[in-house]
Write an enzyme that holds these catalytic residues in place. Structure first.
Site, short mmCIF file in Angstrom:
data_model
loop_
_atom_site.label_atom_id
_atom_site.label_comp_id
_atom_site.label_asym_id
_atom_site.label_seq_id
_atom_site.Cartn_x
_atom_site.Cartn_y
_atom_site.Cartn_z
N SER A 64 0.85 -1.19 0.00
CA SER A 64 0.00 0.00 0.00
C SER A 64 0.88 1.24 0.00
O SER A 64 2.08 1.16 0.21
CB SER A 64 -0.93 -0.03 1.21
OG SER A 64 -0.19 -0.20 2.39
N CYS A 65 0.24 2.34 -0.21
CA CYS A 65 0.86 3.65 -0.30
C CYS A 65 1.79 3.88 0.90
O CYS A 65 1.37 3.58 2.01
CB CYS A 65 -0.26 4.69 -0.28
SG CYS A 65 0.29 6.35 -0.55
N PRO A 66 3.01 4.34 0.81
CA PRO A 66 3.68 4.83 -0.40
C PRO A 66 4.61 3.81 -1.04
O PRO A 66 5.38 4.15 -1.92
CB PRO A 66 4.53 5.97 0.17
CG PRO A 66 4.97 5.45 1.49
CD PRO A 66 3.85 4.58 2.01
#
Lengths: 449, 85
Positions: B23-25
């Protein structure tokens, strides 16, 4: 011909509403408006209230906490969390973003560390990025600014850590899995969840208890927040991180604008409602009229009792109306080192997690299993810290946090007046906006990999 | 974000990055690192599941000067294609 155009337009409408990523500025303004509305309805929203309540239930379930926590469906904090998750889930289903996303094993280790850091950080700062920073500045509380500062430091350090991790940690960094479902099924589940949400709101509204009935609006407005944030992928940790990572300042600008709109809305409510609201009307008419009557001189006992009841009810109404918008509420005793340290730990944790308090919850709603693991650890560590802080009066006593060891309790208009406070927030947000915008071109603040 | 850009079929890929489940980042940071391992003009393929990458990867390409070639849906994940500047 015109029928098929109409069909296309309806399709486009669905696409704009449910599928495309909302523009960050629009999402930020909607978040601000909903935050003002929920405050006008009852109370500001936050993420940690829900997460802590759930953590307390885990601790109670395994026998560590003796006292039964607030009911999941009747604690306003928890209902905010449930509504927010439901809104994010509905958005993720309708937009085809939902699936069970299992990250590689190392990410699960980071999730546990993240949860613990975020729980401790939000105890020091008097809330997560929402209650401790976003809604704190919005509530014209000075402690929002100290957490803001801590967040910047924590997130920059967290970014440096992630760069280090990418060079040095190889174990468990690949092999993520994704379990997806047919889009048609997601749309059906999304619609059914929306119906359940509305049914829930009606169910609350129909309850005879005023407290329970008010949860109807809390549930729906929180769902609107969850929906908007997921659809706009509106993430505060990204707003703080991106200027230092890629230079992109879209979200930072959006958060700055959102805080400004929120603060103006809250100032209007806090200033104007006690001036013009029903509390004052009751006070200046009913109560003052009743005070002129000498109850002892009234011969009819029933009438005297009734008048006394009306007096009590009037005073209770005034107290009730003043309670939420009273400046004392939602200002914390953390304007000082507590806010900075809390923001720092929280920011560091949010970098490990890949989401702040609100960003964690909406990612839970789109099926990111890493964030599913962050929540219980966040909740447990915050519940333990909060209990301990209460026991040792860390944040002082009473609503004004007298004797807080974490910092000052300062409602900004008490020091600067409403005009001065709004001016300060305008200047602070403008400075943030200009700096990140300048950095986008100059790249001076970017932390190199 | 505007409409999704479809990548042409049969691209010759120099390197593939598996960012599934991340998931982000992380997907973007890994992409940033992997692009350092290929030559100018070569193509990096990124396998991802984070809906945020649909915005992050093209946005970063525009900023860093790489050419974003588009994406292709696969079974349960998306393939993103970036041509190094």
């Amino acid at each position: 011909m015109s029928e098929s155009i109409m069909k296309d337009k309806i399709k486009d409408f669905f696409k704009v509403l449910c599928q495309t990523e909302w523009n960050a500025t629009v999402a930020g303004i909607i978040v601000a408006l909903l935050s003002i509305l929920i405050m006008a309805w009852w109370r500001p929203w936050g993420a940690v209230g829900a997460i802590r309540n759930w953590g307390e239930w885990i601790l109670y379930g395994i026998g560590i906490f003796d006292h039964k926590p607030g009911e999941l469906l009747f604690n306003s904090g928890s209902v905010i969390g449930i509504g927010f998750l439901a809104g994010a889930f509905i958005s993720a289903c309708l937009g085809n973003d939902f699936s069970f996303k299992f990250p590689p094993p190392w990410e699960f280790v980071k999730a546990i560390i993240a949860g613990i850091l975020m729980g401790i950080g939000s105890a020091f700062a008097g809330g997560c990025n929402v209650g401790g920073m976003y809604n704190a500045i919005g509530n014209l509380a000075a402690n929002g600014f100290t957490m803001w500062l801590g967040l910047v430091i924590g997130i920059v350090l967290g970014l440096k850590y992630i760069y280090w991790e990418m060079e040095h940690i190889t174990w468990g960094t690949t092999g993520g899995k994704n379990f997806d479902f047919p889009y048609g099924l997601k749309i059906i589940i999304g619609i059914l969840s929306g119906i359940a949400l509305i049914w829930g709101a009606y169910h609350y509204a129909g309850m005879s208890d005023d407290y329970a009935a008010s949860l109807s609006g809390i549930l729906l407005i929180s769902a609107g927040l969850g929906y908007t944030m997921q659809r706009g992928r509106w993430c505060m940790v990204q707003a703080f991180r991106e200027p230092h990572m890629t230079g992109d300042c879209t979200l930072a600008k959006s958060v700055a604008l959102s805080i400004l709109v929120l603060a103006i809305g809250c100032a209007v409510l806090k200033y104007a409602v006690p001036q013009r609201g029903s509390a004052v009307a009751v006070k200046s008419t009913v109560i003052s009229a009743l005070e002129d009557i000498d109850l002892d001189e009234i011969q009819d006992e029933d009438l005297a009792d009734t008048l006394e009841d009306i007096q009590d009810a009037g005073q209770a109404a005034v107290k009730g109306a003043e309670r939420v918008l009273d400046p004392v509420n939602y200002v914390r005793g953390t304007f000082g080192w507590g806010g900075v340290l809390g923001g720092f730990l929280f920011g560091l944790g949010a970098m490990f997690a890949g989401g702040c308090g609100s960003g964690t919850l909406w990612r839970v709603g789109e099926g990111q299993m890493k964030l599913w693991l962050v929540v219980p650890f966040f909740g447990i560590s915050n519940a333990i810290m909060t209990k301990w802080f209460k026991a040792i009066h860390m944040e002082g006593t009473g609503p004004t946090h007298v004797g807080s060891k974490l910092g000052m309790h300062l409602y900004l208009p008490d020091a600067l007046g409403y005009g001065g406070t709004i001016l300060l927030i305008v200047l602070a947000m403008a400075a943030w906006y200009i700096i990140v915008d300048w950095n986008e071109d100059s790249n001076k603040l970017i932390v190199e990999m | 974000m505007s409409d999704i850009k479809q990548a042409p079929e049969g691209l010759e890929v120099a390197r593939t990055l598996d960012a599934k489940g991340l998931s982000c980042p992380m997907p973007l940071l890994r992409t940033k690192k992997e692009i350092g391992k290929i030559n100018s003009g070569e193509i990096l393929e990124v396998l991802g599941t984070d809906p945020g990458s649909r915005n992050d990867i093209p946005g970063w390409c525009a900023r860093a000067g790489h050419e974003y070639l588009g994406e292709r849906e696969d079974e349960g994940f998306i393939r993103f294609y970036v041509k190094k500047k």
